[in-house]
Design a protein around this motif. Structure first.
Motif, PDB file in Angstrom:
ATOM      1  N   LYS A   1      -0.327   1.545  -2.994  1.00  0.00           N
ATOM      2  CA  LYS A   1       0.505   1.888  -1.845  1.00  0.00           C
ATOM      3  C   LYS A   1       0.785   0.623  -1.033  1.00  0.00           C
ATOM      4  O   LYS A   1      -0.064  -0.250  -0.923  1.00  0.00           O
ATOM      5  CB  LYS A   1      -0.198   2.896  -0.946  1.00  0.00           C
TER       6      LYS A   1
ATOM      7  N   GLU B   1       4.863   4.492  -2.067  1.00  0.00           N
ATOM      8  CA  GLU B   1       4.111   4.628  -3.314  1.00  0.00           C
ATOM      9  C   GLU B   1       4.626   3.603  -4.318  1.00  0.00           C
ATOM     10  O   GLU B   1       5.835   3.450  -4.481  1.00  0.00           O
ATOM     11  CB  GLU B   1       4.276   6.034  -3.889  1.00  0.00           C
TER      12      GLU B   1
ATOM     13  N   ASP C   1      -5.668   3.322  -4.118  1.00  0.00           N
ATOM     14  CA  ASP C   1      -6.464   4.520  -3.906  1.00  0.00           C
ATOM     15  C   ASP C   1      -6.566   5.281  -5.229  1.00  0.00           C
ATOM     16  O   ASP C   1      -6.198   4.756  -6.282  1.00  0.00           O
ATOM     17  CB  ASP C   1      -5.907   5.382  -2.773  1.00  0.00           C
ATOM     18  N   LEU C   2      -7.032   6.489  -5.187  1.00  0.00           N
ATOM     19  CA  LEU C   2      -7.220   7.281  -6.413  1.00  0.00           C
ATOM     20  C   LEU C   2      -5.925   7.528  -7.183  1.00  0.00           C
ATOM     21  O   LEU C   2      -5.936   7.694  -8.394  1.00  0.00           O
ATOM     22  CB  LEU C   2      -7.854   8.637  -6.073  1.00  0.00           C
ATOM     23  N   PHE C   3      -4.808   7.554  -6.491  1.00  0.00           N
ATOM     24  CA  PHE C   3      -3.542   7.921  -7.120  1.00  0.00           C
ATOM     25  C   PHE C   3      -2.657   6.722  -7.461  1.00  0.00           C
ATOM     26  O   PHE C   3      -1.554   6.895  -7.952  1.00  0.00           O
ATOM     27  CB  PHE C   3      -2.785   8.890  -6.214  1.00  0.00           C
ATOM     28  N   GLY C   4      -3.100   5.515  -7.158  1.00  0.00           N
ATOM     29  CA  GLY C   4      -2.305   4.334  -7.471  1.00  0.00           C
ATOM     30  C   GLY C   4      -2.241   3.376  -6.304  1.00  0.00           C
ATOM     31  O   GLY C   4      -3.097   3.368  -5.426  1.00  0.00           O
TER      32      GLY C   4
END
Length: 125
Positions: free
Chosen positions: A42, A51, A37-40
């Motif tokens: 998962k 995470e 996703d946008l943050f890395g």
């Protein structure tokens, strides 16, 4: 064929403690998959999310989550992790094929899952 436990001892436990981190994995709950996703990256199991710092880390953890391991050591060096990941995933895939071959005649899903978990606990030792 090498067992996953042997692989873990030979490739992970030989590393210095400073080159490892311990990750606590959730219980396997439904489908397990890796998602970006946008943050890395998962690792998702049901409603539980872990995470991850890279796709390789998420794939590595997925193997052990599928097996049912709760706490797992993971190499900090992502290059080293990437170099051993294919072998681990191949071992897991071949092990799954062998287990499924013997469980093919078992129709009860609960019994299948219980036997699968018991076999994995034995081969991870």
């Amino acid at each position: 064929m090498k067992k996953i436990g042997e692989f873990y001892k030979e490739k992970i436990l030989i590393l210095p403690v400073s080159n490892l981190k311990i990750v606590e994995l959730p219980a396997k709950n439904g489908e397990v998959f890796v998602q970006k996703d946008l943050f890395g990256w998962k690792l998702i199991s049901g409603k539980s999310i872990v995470e991850c710092s890279s796709e390789e880390e998420a794939r590595y953890l997925r193997v052990f989550l599928d097996i049912g391991i709760k706490d797992i050591k993971i190499p900090v060096d992502l290059n080293y992790l990437a170099s051993i990941l294919q072998e681990l995933e191949t071992l897991k895939s071949k092990t799954d094929e062998i287990i499924e071959m013997y469980l093919d005649s078992v129709l009860d899903k609960n019994v299948k899952e219980k036997v699968r978990n018991e076999v994995y606990m034995e081969i991870v030792k």
